[in-house]
Write an enzyme that holds these catalytic residues in place. Structure first.
Site, PDB file in Angstrom:
ATOM      1  N   HIS A 193       0.832  -1.199   0.000  1.00  0.00           N
ATOM      2  CA  HIS A 193       0.000   0.000   0.000  1.00  0.00           C
ATOM      3  C   HIS A 193       0.871   1.256   0.000  1.00  0.00           C
ATOM      4  O   HIS A 193       2.085   1.182   0.156  1.00  0.00           O
ATOM      5  CB  HIS A 193      -0.916   0.019   1.232  1.00  0.00           C
ATOM      6  N   LYS A 221      -0.137   4.630   4.822  1.00  0.00           N
ATOM      7  CA  LYS A 221      -0.982   3.664   5.528  1.00  0.00           C
ATOM      8  C   LYS A 221      -0.381   3.340   6.891  1.00  0.00           C
ATOM      9  O   LYS A 221       0.817   3.054   7.006  1.00  0.00           O
ATOM     10  CB  LYS A 221      -1.155   2.392   4.703  1.00  0.00           C
TER      11      LYS A 221
END
Length: 264
Positions: free
Chosen positions: A148, A152
């Site tokens: 990601h 995050k």
């Protein structure tokens, strides 16, 4: 048949997904009746009533779509139950207590809860469950790899955990008793039957997930890549529209996509 537009509210209107939802709700033929922000301040470019308190938004809506934070889950559960408003919940990382609040709420209102509202992720997760059932842990090592964007804050991702939980369900075991995550240093050999997780972070990658089964003789991989967060918004609106005629209960995206066999 109800011909009135579905009235949808958005919790977390100024979030990344919240802003996309503000576009996708009217695009899906529903009515955006309002949203919440932390301080109740208007959101630039979004023309709808904005509230600081979910209790003020909930009575205006048929469904509230919620991609906020675990800290709001119990408060939102109470407010939506009191208002009799259905709930599409995309918040991940819930504790046992917070999940119990969702489960209790689903006895009173209809709730769609999912770690990921992408149809593609839903199908990959379903396949992961089937493969977990067909490929025993004694012969096939299961690993979940996810990547990601660099902002995050949680790892493994909620979607990765959902995929790992699906593998565990297929094998008739509990993920919590077989998870291996964050390997570092001299860890020793891989535990038989473990379900492993690896998390990568970098750039602005929306989301990539792979479920990998490896034996002594072969390897099978399932991979999903998200190119745009809008897929989560369109999936959540689809879930909200599906909830319109549903009785109280806890549902997921497999229900929304019609993948589950009806119970007799």
């Amino acid at each position: 048949m109800d011909t009135q537009p579905l009235r949808i509210g958005i919790a977390g209107l100024n979030g990344r997904v919240g802003r996309l939802l503000a576009e996708e709700v009217p695009a899906g033929g529903a009515l955006l009746v309002g949203g919440t922000t932390r301080d109740g301040a208007p959101v630039t470019g979004i023309d709808c009533p904005v509230y600081a308190d979910i209790s003020d938004l909930a009575p205006q809506c048929d469904v509230v779509i919620d991609f906020t934070h675990v800290a709001t889950v119990e408060t939102h559960a109470i407010a939506l139950t009191l208002a009799g408003t259905a709930w599409v919940l995309g918040t991940t990382g819930l504790s046992t207590r917070e999940q119990q609040a969702v489960d209790t709420t689903a006895r009173r209102i209809a709730v769609v809860q999912a770690a990921n509202f992408s149809p593609g992720v839903t199908l990959v997760t379903r396949l992961a469950r089937q493969m977990g059932a067909a490929l025993p842990g004694s012969d096939y090592d299961a690993e979940i790899l996810e990547m990601h964007h660099r902002q995050k804050v949680d790892a493994p991702s909620g979607t990765a955990l959902a995929m790992g939980r699906a593998v565990a369900e297929g094998r008739g075991i509990r993920l919590e008793e077989h998870i291996e995550s964050g390997r570092d240093g001299h860890t020793g050999p891989r535990t038989d039957g473990a379900i492993g997780f690896a998390a990568l972070r970098g750039g602005q990658i929306v989301g990539e997930h792979s479920v990998i089964f490896t034996s002594s003789h072969e390897q099978i991989s399932l991979t999903h890549r998200s190119f745009d967060r809008r897929v989560y918004a369109t999936g959540a609106v689809r879930a909200a529209q599906w909830l319109r005629t549903r009785p109280p209960g806890l549902y997921d995206m497999e229900d929304v996509l019609g993948l589950k066999q009806p119970t007799r």
